[in-house]
Design a protein around this motif. Structure first.
Motif, PDB file in Angstrom:
ATOM      1  N   ASP A   1       0.815  -1.224   0.000  1.00 31.97           N
ATOM      2  CA  ASP A   1       0.000   0.000   0.000  1.00 31.97           C
ATOM      3  C   ASP A   1       0.844   1.268   0.000  1.00 31.97           C
ATOM      4  O   ASP A   1       0.588   2.203  -0.756  1.00 31.97           O
ATOM      5  CB  ASP A   1      -0.909   0.045   1.239  1.00 31.97           C
ATOM      6  N   GLU A   2       1.852   1.294   0.879  1.00 34.62           N
ATOM      7  CA  GLU A   2       2.658   2.502   1.030  1.00 34.62           C
ATOM      8  C   GLU A   2       3.418   2.815  -0.251  1.00 34.62           C
ATOM      9  O   GLU A   2       3.422   3.946  -0.730  1.00 34.62           O
ATOM     10  CB  GLU A   2       3.667   2.345   2.174  1.00 34.62           C
ATOM     11  N   VAL A   3       4.076   1.802  -0.785  1.00 32.35           N
ATOM     12  CA  VAL A   3       4.903   2.025  -1.960  1.00 32.35           C
ATOM     13  C   VAL A   3       4.036   2.413  -3.152  1.00 32.35           C
ATOM     14  O   VAL A   3       4.387   3.282  -3.938  1.00 32.35           O
ATOM     15  CB  VAL A   3       5.704   0.745  -2.274  1.00 32.35           C
ATOM     16  N   TYR A   4       2.887   1.782  -3.235  1.00 34.08           N
ATOM     17  CA  TYR A   4       1.987   2.039  -4.359  1.00 34.08           C
ATOM     18  C   TYR A   4       1.469   3.471  -4.302  1.00 34.08           C
ATOM     19  O   TYR A   4       1.256   4.097  -5.331  1.00 34.08           O
ATOM     20  CB  TYR A   4       0.827   1.049  -4.283  1.00 34.08           C
ATOM     21  N   ASN A   5       1.248   3.997  -3.111  1.00 33.51           N
ATOM     22  CA  ASN A   5       0.631   5.315  -2.985  1.00 33.51           C
ATOM     23  C   ASN A   5       1.609   6.437  -2.692  1.00 33.51           C
ATOM     24  O   ASN A   5       1.268   7.600  -2.811  1.00 33.51           O
ATOM     25  CB  ASN A   5      -0.423   5.291  -1.877  1.00 33.51           C
ATOM     26  N   LEU A   6       2.819   6.089  -2.276  1.00 34.31           N
ATOM     27  CA  LEU A   6       3.738   7.115  -1.795  1.00 34.31           C
ATOM     28  C   LEU A   6       4.649   7.614  -2.901  1.00 34.31           C
ATOM     29  O   LEU A   6       4.834   8.817  -3.078  1.00 34.31           O
ATOM     30  CB  LEU A   6       4.564   6.526  -0.646  1.00 34.31           C
ATOM     31  N   THR A   7       5.230   6.698  -3.641  1.00 38.68           N
ATOM     32  CA  THR A   7       6.251   7.121  -4.599  1.00 38.68           C
ATOM     33  C   THR A   7       5.713   7.069  -6.023  1.00 38.68           C
ATOM     34  O   THR A   7       4.840   6.280  -6.343  1.00 38.68           O
ATOM     35  CB  THR A   7       7.500   6.241  -4.467  1.00 38.68           C
ATOM     36  N   GLU A   8       6.265   7.920  -6.835  1.00 39.49           N
ATOM     37  CA  GLU A   8       5.772   8.112  -8.202  1.00 39.49           C
ATOM     38  C   GLU A   8       5.916   6.850  -9.031  1.00 39.49           C
ATOM     39  O   GLU A   8       6.796   6.028  -8.804  1.00 39.49           O
ATOM     40  CB  GLU A   8       6.585   9.232  -8.877  1.00 39.49           C
ATOM     41  N   GLY A   9       5.067   6.733 -10.008  1.00 39.58           N
ATOM     42  CA  GLY A   9       5.229   5.712 -11.038  1.00 39.58           C
ATOM     43  C   GLY A   9       5.080   4.297 -10.543  1.00 39.58           C
ATOM     44  O   GLY A   9       5.621   3.378 -11.120  1.00 39.58           O
ATOM     45  N   LYS A  10       4.334   4.086  -9.449  1.00 40.97           N
ATOM     46  CA  LYS A  10       4.041   2.745  -8.957  1.00 40.97           C
ATOM     47  C   LYS A  10       5.296   1.898  -8.824  1.00 40.97           C
ATOM     48  O   LYS A  10       5.429   0.843  -9.409  1.00 40.97           O
ATOM     49  CB  LYS A  10       3.046   2.027  -9.873  1.00 40.97           C
ATOM     50  N   GLY A  11       6.273   2.381  -8.109  1.00 38.18           N
ATOM     51  CA  GLY A  11       7.499   1.623  -7.932  1.00 38.18           C
ATOM     52  C   GLY A  11       8.660   2.592  -7.826  1.00 38.18           C
ATOM     53  O   GLY A  11       9.795   2.187  -7.667  1.00 38.18           O
ATOM     54  N   GLY A  12       8.334   3.854  -7.886  1.00 36.58           N
ATOM     55  CA  GLY A  12       9.333   4.878  -7.620  1.00 36.58           C
ATOM     56  C   GLY A  12      10.237   5.141  -8.797  1.00 36.58           C
ATOM     57  O   GLY A  12      10.136   4.500  -9.834  1.00 36.58           O
ATOM     58  N   PRO A  13      11.152   6.092  -8.604  1.00 38.36           N
ATOM     59  CA  PRO A  13      12.111   6.429  -9.652  1.00 38.36           C
ATOM     60  C   PRO A  13      12.948   5.211 -10.012  1.00 38.36           C
ATOM     61  O   PRO A  13      13.559   4.612  -9.136  1.00 38.36           O
ATOM     62  CB  PRO A  13      12.950   7.540  -9.018  1.00 38.36           C
ATOM     63  N   SER A  14      12.967   4.849 -11.267  1.00 40.94           N
ATOM     64  CA  SER A  14      13.649   3.648 -11.781  1.00 40.94           C
ATOM     65  C   SER A  14      13.501   2.452 -10.832  1.00 40.94           C
ATOM     66  O   SER A  14      14.479   1.829 -10.449  1.00 40.94           O
ATOM     67  CB  SER A  14      15.113   3.939 -12.104  1.00 40.94           C
ATOM     68  N   ASN A  15      12.261   2.173 -10.458  1.00 40.75           N
ATOM     69  CA  ASN A  15      11.925   1.020  -9.608  1.00 40.75           C
ATOM     70  C   ASN A  15      12.647   1.017  -8.260  1.00 40.75           C
ATOM     71  O   ASN A  15      12.802  -0.037  -7.646  1.00 40.75           O
ATOM     72  CB  ASN A  15      12.229  -0.291 -10.331  1.00 40.75           C
ATOM     73  N   ALA A  16      13.071   2.195  -7.784  1.00 44.31           N
ATOM     74  CA  ALA A  16      13.877   2.235  -6.560  1.00 44.31           C
ATOM     75  C   ALA A  16      13.104   1.785  -5.337  1.00 44.31           C
ATOM     76  O   ALA A  16      13.688   1.360  -4.348  1.00 44.31           O
ATOM     77  CB  ALA A  16      14.411   3.636  -6.331  1.00 44.31           C
ATOM     78  N   THR A  17      11.766   1.908  -5.350  1.00 42.21           N
ATOM     79  CA  THR A  17      10.999   1.504  -4.172  1.00 42.21           C
ATOM     80  C   THR A  17      10.177   0.253  -4.434  1.00 42.21           C
ATOM     81  O   THR A  17       9.433  -0.190  -3.563  1.00 42.21           O
ATOM     82  CB  THR A  17      10.055   2.634  -3.709  1.00 42.21           C
TER      83      THR A  17
END
Lengths: 299, 272
Positions: free
Chosen positions: A235-251
């Motif tokens: 939930d957190e990663v999906y809603n917190l960081t951009e692009g559903k996985g963060g900058p270049s999948n960083a999250t």
């Protein structure tokens, strides 16, 4: 209690027992046991959508050549290795400070620190996304007190995005863990601390030599719970960081990757099931390891 | 001689605990202040009450069919809670009161399911719901959550404290097993029910991943899904998002403040 098994009374007793537990057991069998076995079977299949054929260990081999999977695995392990110890330690310190009956306002402090637990994971993620915006309240405060010269790119930089996820989870769950420790501390005889204090044992040593050993079962329990939770982070990663996985999948986490494989890209059920079994195995291994370590130290 | 040291440690303690308490509460303050500010002010980190509250609320109610969304959330949460409590308390009572070696084995096997991560269930569950024609229904959201090993465990643990003399007396009076459960066990165990109610209701109200997969139309979406989609817009209107998060958090916050004791008891349910 098991003595009345034979004859009419025993049968009556046994039938009633089954009737009471049947609804829950059948629901768990249908919606937990059957699906988990099905996804094990699925992980040996490959194909798109519902068109699947047996593929042996092809999916497992694919794992090691899939950079996105390896990234998701590394990220998930990073969250686990960094976040869980920080949170547990913080919760332990807070619990032992707030256990002191002479601390005025400890009721208020307890409630305040516990309060994050009432928020939904989505709601707090959304709040944090706003607070950690480039010109948001966190960056402007840090700049105002002179800690940083320019705004931290919390949402767009791989390292900071990960840091933000860790900060957010710690905010949400520290109070939750603290409550467990506070409850356990109430069962510890206060005179142990009094004696240690009189003997001149410093506060930090009382913490490491009395509190932590006595709380070991609870610490183990919360660590296992947190481990299972962190490995399933979604939930957190999906809603917190951009692009559903963060900058270049960083999250990107394993759960999020499974979601992407199943519901965002061309559905690849077999491979997604294989990734999900990585979580199953990790949860089992880490839980076993934690129990083993706790037992070792007991000797 | 010892006083300066003690004063320093007191300052340190209060400073640390106070800071932690402040950091814990701050996002709530920020949320409430945010609802009164325009989106631009929120993103700029403005930390003062603004004048945009009415506008934000109005925008929220035009962008979101709020009564429907809250009805959906309430329906899902209440259905899940009532069914989970019924099924789990029956099982907890059954496991504790009617012991047998086979049921004890099944009970232990059931506890193992606590370790199953949801990620490993979602694909089969999704296919099952698809085959049953239940995608996009609230039944699909609730159904897999009813059988909960954790809540069964919680009820069984609490049932240990249920006085078996009550059951024996009721049997002498000629009550059937289901009557004993319904008329004696349930009223006696109401604080256990209250604590379990809070855990299950909170989980169901806040549930996200599974509803996200199963609920695909705007008519069925719950408040959690709506907030998430409001906030993931390319240019999210944070004023509207804040109104949404406040409304979504209010029920659980209310439960927390009115039933704090049971709330904490529920959270602690598993360690005794």
């Amino acid at each position: 209690m098991v003595h009345a098994r034979r004859g009419g009374i025993g049968r009556y007793y046994d039938v009633n027992g089954w009737l009471f537990v049947a609804p829950a057991l059948s629901l768990i069998a249908l919606f937990m046991v059957y699906p988990i076995l099905w996804s094990l079977w699925m992980s040996f299949q490959s194909g798109r959508g519902m068109m699947m054929k047996f593929a042996g260990f092809a999916n497992i081999i694919r794992l090691w050549n899939d950079p996105v999977f390896l990234k998701a695995l590394t990220n998930t392990m990073t969250y686990f290795v960094v976040q869980v110890p920080i949170m547990i330690l913080l919760a332990l310190i807070l619990a032992s400070l707030l256990n002191n009956p002479r601390l005025t306002g400890r009721g208020f402090f307890r409630t305040a620190i516990f309060l994050p637990c009432v928020t939904s994971l989505v709601a707090y993620s959304v709040l944090f996304k706003g607070m950690f915006a480039p010109d948001g309240i966190v960056n402007s405060t840090l700049q105002a007190i002179g800690l940083i010269a320019s705004p931290i790119p919390w949402l767009t930089h791989p390292f900071w995005a990960k840091t933000l996820v860790i900060i957010a989870i710690t905010w949400r769950w520290t109070g939750y863990n603290m409550i467990f420790y506070l409850a356990a501390l109430q069962n510890i005889d206060k005179s142990i601390y009094e004696v240690a204090r009189i003997d001149g044992v410093p506060a930090w040593a009382r913490f490491t030599h009395i509190t932590i050993p006595l709380l070991k079962p609870v610490i183990l329990f919360t660590t296992v719970i947190s481990t299972i939770g962190t490995l399933q982070l979604f939930d957190e990663v999906y809603n917190l960081t951009e692009g559903k996985g963060g900058p270049s999948n960083a999250t990107l986490t394993l759960s999020l990757y499974i979601y992407n494989l199943t519901f965002r890209f061309m559905p690849s059920f077999g491979y997604a099931a294989t990734v999900s079994y990585v979580i199953v195995v990790l949860v089992a291994l880490l839980a076993a390891l934690q129990f083993y370590l706790a037992r070792e130290r007991e000797r | 001689m010892k006083n300066p040291a003690r004063a320093a440690s007191a300052v340190l303690t209060y400073g640390f605990v106070g800071l932690m308490a402040f950091l814990s509460i701050f996002p709530f303050i920020w949320m409430v202040l945010g609802a009164t500010n325009s989106s631009i002010d929120i993103i700029k980190g403005r930390l003062a009450p603004g004048e945009a509250l009415a506008a934000n609320v109005a925008k929220f109610f035009t962008q979101v069919n709020a009564p429907l969304v809250f009805w959906n959330s309430a329906k899902v949460a209440i259905l899940a809670t009532v069914l989970t409590l019924a099924v789990s308390s029956l099982a907890g009572y059954g496991f504790e009161m009617f012991r047998s070696r086979r049921r004890e084995g099944l009970y232990r096997a059931m506890l193992l399911t606590l370790m199953i991560p949801f990620a490993a269930l979602m694909i089969p569950l999704f296919i099952m719901m698809g085959k049953a024609g239940l995608i996009n229904t609230h039944v699909a959201v609730v159904l897999p959550t009813i059988g909960s090993a954790f809540i069964v465990f919680y009820f069984r643990q609490s049932t240990e404290a249920f006085p078996s003399e009550l059951r024996d007396a009721a049997k002498v009076d000629g009550l059937k097993e289901w009557q004993i459960f319904l008329y004696i066990y349930v009223p006696v165990m109401r604080s256990t029910y209250a604590a379990a109610f809070i855990i299950v209701f909170m989980t169901a109200w806040n549930n996200y991943l599974w509803p996200l997969i199963v609920l695909q139309s705007n008519e069925t979406k719950t408040i959690t899904l709506v907030i998430s989609s409001l906030a993931s817009a390319y240019y999210p209107d944070y004023g509207v998002v804040m109104v949404g998060t406040i409304l979504a958090t209010l029920p659980t916050l209310a439960v927390f403040f009115f039933m704090q004791r049971q709330f904490v008891q529920g959270m602690l349910g598993s360690v005794k």
